[in-house]
Design an enzyme around this catalytic site. Structure first.
Site, short mmCIF file in Angstrom:
data_model
loop_
_atom_site.label_atom_id
_atom_site.label_comp_id
_atom_site.label_asym_id
_atom_site.label_seq_id
_atom_site.Cartn_x
_atom_site.Cartn_y
_atom_site.Cartn_z
N TYR A 143 1.26 -6.04 2.54
CA TYR A 143 1.56 -7.28 1.83
C TYR A 143 1.41 -7.12 0.32
O TYR A 143 2.33 -7.46 -0.44
CB TYR A 143 0.66 -8.40 2.37
CG TYR A 143 1.16 -9.80 2.08
CD1 TYR A 143 2.49 -10.05 1.79
CD2 TYR A 143 0.28 -10.88 2.10
CE1 TYR A 143 2.93 -11.34 1.53
CE2 TYR A 143 0.72 -12.17 1.84
CZ TYR A 143 2.05 -12.39 1.56
OH TYR A 143 2.48 -13.66 1.29
N GLU A 151 8.25 -7.25 -5.22
CA GLU A 151 8.88 -8.51 -5.62
C GLU A 151 8.60 -8.89 -7.08
O GLU A 151 9.52 -9.18 -7.85
CB GLU A 151 8.42 -9.64 -4.69
CG GLU A 151 8.82 -9.46 -3.24
CD GLU A 151 8.18 -10.49 -2.35
OE1 GLU A 151 8.31 -11.69 -2.66
OE2 GLU A 151 7.53 -10.12 -1.35
#
Length: 230
Positions: A143, A151
């Site tokens: 994650y 991102e």
């Protein structure tokens, strides 16, 4: 006999598992073929866009009570990923060959292969404990990798192109800020939104693995008591 809802969820999660497994294979095979991470979007971008769009069904699943997750957190995660993927990566061609795309796609694909396989097997009551453990442990590493060097870094790199192109200028024409301003503010908020989801996953991990441990303990106690009475 499994409930109709369980059969539907098994089919949905199985198809997502297959889709993300194919995406992961495409990403890795592209890298092995050309020894470059530049073609991650070219090799798997279309498929990942489709899978991510279809995953809005998970928000609906939570909203109607088909799964116990609720709708808010799935919507936050879906919205963040979909905006990143469809509004930025798909539209700004200049960022599609950046390492951040490879990092994001690899982290997403691997985590989703694990997650959807666990969901699918749970729906039919035959999920091995090691898959559940992997499901609630792999995110600890995957994650942050998908978010920080993936991102967030890519959105930051996309800012000059967003400004130069005047991206979505018509959509934001009646507003006192541009899409470029929106993304800059989003980048400031992203760590806090991400942390909320990350903490939630840790709480979920503690709860799920504790239940799994208790079930194993009960099974061992049952086996011991059965062996004594036999």
């Amino acid at each position: 006999m499994p409930k109709l809802s369980n059969l539907y969820l098994f089919m949905y999660n199985s198809l997502q598992f297959i889709g993300w497994a194919i995406a992961l294979f495409k990403i890795l095979s592209s890298y092995l073929a050309i020894r470059s991470i530049d073609e991650a979007y070219a090799s798997a971008g279309g498929l990942i866009c489709l899978l991510q769009t279809v995953s809005f069904l998970e928000v609906i699943h939570g909203a109607i009570g088909l799964v116990p997750s609720g709708a808010v957190l799935p919507l936050l995660q879906w919205g963040g990923r979909t905006h990143f993927l469809l509004a930025i990566v798909r539209q700004v061609l200049e960022v599609q060959k950046l390492p951040s795309v490879f990092i994001t796609f690899f982290a997403w694909s691997l985590s989703e292969v694990i997650r959807y396989s666990q969901y699918a097997l749970t729906c039919i009551g035959s999920c091995p404990s090691w898959i559940s453990y992997l499901r609630y442990t792999a995110f600890i590493l995957l994650y942050p990798i998908g978010v920080a060097p993936g991102e967030v870094w890519l959105m930051y790199q996309a800012l000059p192109f967003i400004k130069k192109k005047g991206l979505y200028a018509e959509v934001f024409s009646g507003l006192p800020f541009t899409y470029y301003d929106f993304v800059r503010v989003l980048l400031l908020c992203y760590p806090f939104l991400w942390l909320k989801l990350y903490v939630h996953l840790f709480r979920q991990r503690r709860s799920k693995l504790h239940k799994q441990h208790e079930k194993k303990k009960e099974r061992r106690n049952f086996m011991k008591s059965s062996s004594k009475t036999s």
